[in-house]
Design a protein around this motif. Sequence first.
Motif, PDB file in Angstrom:
ATOM      1  N   ASN A  95       0.684  -1.308  -0.077  1.00 16.37           N
ATOM      2  CA  ASN A  95      -0.022  -0.227   0.166  1.00 16.37           C
ATOM      3  C   ASN A  95       0.960   1.256   0.009  1.00 16.37           C
ATOM      4  OD1 ASN A  95      -2.783   1.140  -0.055  1.00 16.37           O
ATOM      5  ND2 ASN A  95      -2.452   1.690   2.164  1.00 16.37           N
ATOM      6  N   ASP A  96       1.995   1.403  -0.794  1.00 13.72           N
ATOM      7  CA  ASP A  96       2.739   2.018  -0.724  1.00 13.72           C
ATOM      8  C   ASP A  96       2.871   3.192  -2.067  1.00 13.72           C
ATOM      9  OD1 ASP A  96       5.367   3.739  -1.023  1.00 13.72           O
ATOM     10  OD2 ASP A  96       6.459   1.865   0.223  1.00 13.72           O
ATOM     11  N   SER A  97       2.506   4.398  -1.919  1.00 15.88           N
ATOM     12  CA  SER A  97       2.456   5.321  -3.043  1.00 15.88           C
ATOM     13  C   SER A  97       3.935   5.869  -3.589  1.00 15.88           C
ATOM     14  CB  SER A  97       1.758   6.396  -2.575  1.00 15.88           C
ATOM     15  OG  SER A  97       2.090   7.434  -1.684  1.00 15.88           O
ATOM     16  N   ILE A  98       4.863   5.647  -2.945  1.00 12.97           N
ATOM     17  CA  ILE A  98       6.208   5.902  -3.208  1.00 12.97           C
ATOM     18  C   ILE A  98       6.585   4.973  -4.241  1.00 12.97           C
ATOM     19  CG2 ILE A  98       8.752   6.236  -2.467  1.00 12.97           C
ATOM     20  CD1 ILE A  98       7.552   7.330   0.007  1.00 12.97           C
ATOM     21  N   ILE A  99       6.601   3.757  -3.895  1.00 16.16           N
ATOM     22  CA  ILE A  99       6.789   2.643  -4.922  1.00 16.16           C
ATOM     23  C   ILE A  99       6.022   2.911  -6.000  1.00 16.16           C
ATOM     24  CG2 ILE A  99       6.849   0.153  -5.396  1.00 16.16           C
ATOM     25  CD1 ILE A  99       7.391  -0.297  -2.357  1.00 16.16           C
ATOM     26  N   LEU A 100       4.692   2.993  -6.025  1.00 12.36           N
ATOM     27  CA  LEU A 100       3.800   3.356  -7.209  1.00 12.36           C
ATOM     28  C   LEU A 100       4.266   4.379  -8.050  1.00 12.36           C
ATOM     29  CD1 LEU A 100       1.230   2.501  -8.678  1.00 12.36           C
ATOM     30  CD2 LEU A 100      -0.117   3.843  -7.238  1.00 12.36           C
ATOM     31  N   ASN A 101       4.714   5.788  -7.316  1.00 11.47           N
ATOM     32  CA  ASN A 101       5.280   6.929  -8.107  1.00 11.47           C
ATOM     33  C   ASN A 101       6.635   6.603  -9.008  1.00 11.47           C
ATOM     34  OD1 ASN A 101       3.257   8.436  -7.291  1.00 11.47           O
ATOM     35  ND2 ASN A 101       4.651   9.291  -5.398  1.00 11.47           N
ATOM     36  N   GLU A 102       7.417   5.534  -8.549  1.00  9.26           N
ATOM     37  CA  GLU A 102       8.423   5.227  -9.168  1.00  9.26           C
ATOM     38  C   GLU A 102       8.317   4.252 -10.461  1.00  9.26           C
ATOM     39  OE1 GLU A 102      12.297   2.111  -8.605  1.00  9.26           O
ATOM     40  OE2 GLU A 102      10.960   2.299  -7.194  1.00  9.26           O
ATOM     41  N   ALA A 103       7.149   3.593 -10.497  1.00  7.46           N
ATOM     42  CA  ALA A 103       6.736   2.795 -11.513  1.00  7.46           C
ATOM     43  C   ALA A 103       6.008   3.785 -12.569  1.00  7.46           C
ATOM     44  CB  ALA A 103       5.775   1.662 -11.164  1.00  7.46           C
ATOM     45  N   PHE A 104       5.214   4.614 -12.039  1.00  7.30           N
ATOM     46  CA  PHE A 104       4.648   5.647 -12.734  1.00  7.30           C
ATOM     47  C   PHE A 104       5.564   6.559 -13.536  1.00  7.30           C
ATOM     48  CE2 PHE A 104       2.778   9.897 -13.753  1.00  7.30           C
ATOM     49  CZ  PHE A 104       1.562   9.366 -13.904  1.00  7.30           C
ATOM     50  N   GLU A 105       6.719   6.796 -13.085  1.00  2.00           N
ATOM     51  CA  GLU A 105       7.683   7.858 -13.549  1.00  2.00           C
ATOM     52  C   GLU A 105       8.609   6.731 -14.729  1.00  2.00           C
ATOM     53  OE1 GLU A 105      10.503   9.137 -10.732  1.00  2.00           O
ATOM     54  OE2 GLU A 105       8.991  10.142  -9.402  1.00  2.00           O
ATOM     55  N   ILE A 106       8.735   5.704 -14.614  1.00  2.00           N
ATOM     56  CA  ILE A 106       9.282   4.914 -15.521  1.00  2.00           C
ATOM     57  C   ILE A 106       8.643   4.690 -16.919  1.00  2.00           C
ATOM     58  CG2 ILE A 106      10.028   2.342 -16.000  1.00  2.00           C
ATOM     59  CD1 ILE A 106      11.105   2.358 -13.118  1.00  2.00           C
ATOM     60  N   MET A 107       6.951   4.390 -16.388  1.00  2.00           N
ATOM     61  CA  MET A 107       6.053   4.355 -17.627  1.00  2.00           C
ATOM     62  C   MET A 107       5.970   5.523 -18.261  1.00  2.00           C
ATOM     63  SD  MET A 107       5.706   1.040 -17.757  1.00  2.00           S
ATOM     64  CE  MET A 107       4.392   1.138 -19.164  1.00  2.00           C
ATOM     65  N   THR A 108       6.012   6.730 -17.572  1.00  2.00           N
ATOM     66  CA  THR A 108       5.744   7.858 -18.245  1.00  2.00           C
ATOM     67  C   THR A 108       6.990   8.377 -19.039  1.00  2.00           C
ATOM     68  OG1 THR A 108       4.757   8.818 -16.243  1.00  2.00           O
ATOM     69  CG2 THR A 108       5.837  10.343 -17.851  1.00  2.00           C
ATOM     70  N   ASP A 109       8.078   7.797 -18.826  1.00  2.00           N
ATOM     71  CA  ASP A 109       9.553   7.956 -19.640  1.00  2.00           C
ATOM     72  C   ASP A 109       9.224   7.117 -20.866  1.00  2.00           C
ATOM     73  OD1 ASP A 109      10.718   9.638 -17.868  1.00  2.00           O
ATOM     74  OD2 ASP A 109      11.871   8.274 -17.131  1.00  2.00           O
ATOM     75  N   PHE A 110       8.655   5.949 -20.695  1.00  2.00           N
ATOM     76  CA  PHE A 110       8.430   5.058 -21.983  1.00  2.00           C
ATOM     77  C   PHE A 110       7.365   5.676 -22.703  1.00  2.00           C
ATOM     78  CE2 PHE A 110       9.984   1.175 -19.528  1.00  2.00           C
ATOM     79  CZ  PHE A 110      10.766   0.823 -20.475  1.00  2.00           C
ATOM     80  N   ARG A 111       6.389   6.172 -22.291  1.00  2.00           N
ATOM     81  CA  ARG A 111       5.204   6.655 -23.044  1.00  2.00           C
ATOM     82  C   ARG A 111       5.851   7.944 -23.656  1.00  2.00           C
ATOM     83  NH1 ARG A 111       0.937  10.332 -20.930  1.00  2.00           N
ATOM     84  NH2 ARG A 111       3.099  11.417 -20.125  1.00  2.00           N
ATOM     85  N   ASP A 112       6.433   8.740 -23.158  1.00  4.21           N
ATOM     86  CA  ASP A 112       6.937  10.189 -23.705  1.00  4.21           C
ATOM     87  C   ASP A 112       7.876   9.735 -24.812  1.00  4.21           C
ATOM     88  OD1 ASP A 112       5.280  11.256 -21.939  1.00  4.21           O
ATOM     89  OD2 ASP A 112       7.185  12.101 -20.789  1.00  4.21           O
ATOM     90  N   THR A 113       8.782   8.642 -24.810  1.00  2.00           N
ATOM     91  CA  THR A 113       9.774   8.237 -25.540  1.00  2.00           C
ATOM     92  C   THR A 113       8.882   7.730 -26.698  1.00  2.00           C
ATOM     93  OG1 THR A 113      11.286   7.770 -23.912  1.00  2.00           O
ATOM     94  CG2 THR A 113      11.825   6.774 -26.068  1.00  2.00           C
ATOM     95  N   TRP A 114       7.932   6.963 -26.583  1.00  7.78           N
ATOM     96  CA  TRP A 114       7.370   6.148 -27.714  1.00  7.78           C
ATOM     97  C   TRP A 114       6.279   7.239 -28.373  1.00  7.78           C
ATOM     98  CZ3 TRP A 114       8.194   2.002 -29.875  1.00  7.78           C
ATOM     99  CH2 TRP A 114       7.275   1.465 -30.702  1.00  7.78           C
ATOM    100  N   LYS A 115       5.768   8.328 -27.511  1.00  4.88           N
ATOM    101  CA  LYS A 115       5.201   9.534 -28.251  1.00  4.88           C
ATOM    102  C   LYS A 115       5.986  10.179 -29.203  1.00  4.88           C
ATOM    103  CE  LYS A 115       1.896  12.954 -26.853  1.00  4.88           C
ATOM    104  NZ  LYS A 115       1.509  13.689 -25.572  1.00  4.88           N
ATOM    105  N   GLU A 116       7.248  10.185 -29.138  1.00  2.79           N
ATOM    106  CA  GLU A 116       8.217  11.115 -30.096  1.00  2.79           C
ATOM    107  C   GLU A 116       8.469  10.053 -31.431  1.00  2.79           C
ATOM    108  OE1 GLU A 116       9.858  13.930 -31.362  1.00  2.79           O
ATOM    109  OE2 GLU A 116       8.772  14.066 -29.337  1.00  2.79           O
TER     110      GLU A 116
END
Length: 132
Positions: A95-116
């Motif tokens: 039940n840890d939002s810090i760990i969830l934020n880490e996964a979110f940041e990595i997937m955001t990087d993937f998404r942003d790269t893929w968008k490009e």
Amino acid sequence: MSTQAYQAYQNNSVETASPGELTLMLYNGSLKFMKLAKKGIEEGDIELRNTNIQKAQKIVQELMVTMNPDYSITQEVMPLYDYVNRRLMEANLKNDSIILNEAFEIMTDFRDTWKEVVKQTRQQQFGAGGNA
């Protein structure tokens, strides 16, 4: 817009999307579910957290399954997807939002790269008119 019309629009969007656009939709979906899961953590809503983390995990697993092992990039990306998947599981268990934020940041990087990548592919295919 009625619910039926919206669903028809969504179905049409998926059916007419290129493989690159479909991958972008998956990234966006995973981020949406992680945001909802974070809301569940913040509000103490275990069901909201659990359901949406599991949805995000299913998307990450789908991305993993559909990777072509013949490309060298797969060897670099697959461990990151696996890491995100494990962090999502851990965020859910703890039940840890810090760990969830880490996964979110990595997937955001993937998404942003893929968008490009999608943007550049469009520009190559359709010229400058491919900007979206």
